[in-house]
Design a protein around this motif. Structure first.
Motif, mmCIF file in Angstrom:
data_model
loop_
_atom_site.group_PDB
_atom_site.id
_atom_site.type_symbol
_atom_site.label_atom_id
_atom_site.label_comp_id
_atom_site.label_asym_id
_atom_site.label_seq_id
_atom_site.Cartn_x
_atom_site.Cartn_y
_atom_site.Cartn_z
ATOM 1 N N LEU A 216 0.773 -1.481 -0.146
ATOM 2 C CA LEU A 216 -0.152 -0.070 0.327
ATOM 3 C C LEU A 216 0.818 1.267 0.130
ATOM 4 O O LEU A 216 1.686 1.232 0.838
ATOM 5 N N TRP A 217 0.896 1.883 -0.232
ATOM 6 C CA TRP A 217 1.747 3.052 -0.991
ATOM 7 C C TRP A 217 0.431 4.670 -1.152
ATOM 8 O O TRP A 217 -0.739 4.284 -1.471
ATOM 9 N N ASP A 218 0.993 5.557 -1.045
ATOM 10 C CA ASP A 218 1.100 7.135 -1.510
ATOM 11 C C ASP A 218 1.999 8.204 -2.255
ATOM 12 O O ASP A 218 2.517 7.317 -1.982
ATOM 13 N N VAL A 219 1.104 8.720 -2.867
ATOM 14 C CA VAL A 219 2.144 9.074 -4.054
ATOM 15 C C VAL A 219 1.589 10.888 -3.582
ATOM 16 O O VAL A 219 0.610 10.938 -2.938
ATOM 17 N N ASP A 220 2.821 11.461 -3.759
ATOM 18 C CA ASP A 220 2.749 13.430 -3.156
ATOM 19 C C ASP A 220 3.409 14.064 -4.737
ATOM 20 O O ASP A 220 4.074 13.297 -4.905
ATOM 21 N N ALA A 221 2.448 14.593 -5.397
ATOM 22 C CA ALA A 221 2.683 15.062 -6.753
ATOM 23 C C ALA A 221 1.517 16.396 -6.701
ATOM 24 O O ALA A 221 0.496 16.164 -6.921
ATOM 25 N N ASN A 222 3.213 17.506 -6.950
ATOM 26 C CA ASN A 222 2.236 19.126 -7.707
ATOM 27 C C ASN A 222 1.372 19.064 -6.226
ATOM 28 O O ASN A 222 -0.303 19.809 -6.265
ATOM 29 N N GLY A 223 1.470 19.033 -4.853
ATOM 30 C CA GLY A 223 0.644 19.486 -3.942
ATOM 31 C C GLY A 223 -0.622 18.709 -4.121
ATOM 32 O O GLY A 223 -1.086 19.240 -2.981
ATOM 33 N N ARG A 224 -0.897 17.581 -4.336
ATOM 34 C CA ARG A 224 -1.727 16.007 -4.226
ATOM 35 C C ARG A 224 -1.321 15.274 -3.541
ATOM 36 O O ARG A 224 -0.323 14.928 -3.814
ATOM 37 N N ARG A 225 -2.194 14.408 -3.176
ATOM 38 C CA ARG A 225 -2.025 13.072 -2.002
ATOM 39 C C ARG A 225 -3.444 12.107 -2.811
ATOM 40 O O ARG A 225 -4.436 12.475 -2.593
ATOM 41 N N ALA A 226 -2.263 10.873 -3.378
ATOM 42 C CA ALA A 226 -3.375 9.741 -4.033
ATOM 43 C C ALA A 226 -2.406 8.855 -2.926
ATOM 44 O O ALA A 226 -1.553 8.653 -3.188
ATOM 45 N N GLY A 227 -3.623 8.016 -3.362
ATOM 46 C CA GLY A 227 -2.860 6.230 -2.681
ATOM 47 C C GLY A 227 -2.903 5.130 -3.924
ATOM 48 O O GLY A 227 -3.305 5.537 -4.819
#
Length: 132
Positions: free
Chosen positions: A94-105
């Motif tokens: 299970l992971w999160d990704v941070d891109a351009n000030g947004r977080r998704a999983g």
């Protein structure tokens, strides 16, 4: 609890989730080390333009080249592990990704080769953090 039928795979594969995150965050060349010769990845998403270049990946070398391209397209993106498990020939991350000030999983599901390298991955990204 199931008994591990292949303890060698489990102990070798135990490092794969951490190396997988390092590969995505910094060093796509790690694919040559952690992916089996017959490696395949299946994404449940497309690129922003609708293309699916990862569908052509058939080897660890193909994946290293894809990651080089992906890192160029996505500078500054950071993946963080939330939880992982390895059970014999299978694993999940299970992971999160941070891109351009947004977080998704998302979640990656692995099948491992006998030597512990990653043979198959199914990867699904979502709209919200896996921390929630």
């Amino acid at each position: 609890m199931t008994e591990n039928a292949n303890p060698t795979t489990s102990s070798s594969a135990r490092r794969s989730p951490d190396l997988w995150l390092t590969m995505w965050n910094t060093d796509g060349d790690l694919a040559r080390q952690i992916c089996a010769d017959d490696f395949r990845i299946h994404f449940a998403m497309t690129e922003p333009d609708g293309s699916t270049p990862a569908d052509d990946i058939r080897t660890a070398e193909d994946f290293a080249q894809y990651l080089r391209w992906w890192h160029g397209q996505n500078p500054g993106v950071v993946f963080t592990g939330i939880a992982d498990a390895v059970d014999g020939d299978h694993g999940r991350l299970l992971w999160d990704v941070d891109a351009n000030g947004r977080r998704a999983g998302g979640v990656d599901v692995f099948d491992f080769a006998e030597d512990g390298r990653v043979r198959r991955v199914w990867s699904v990204g979502g709209q919200r953090s896996m921390r929630s």
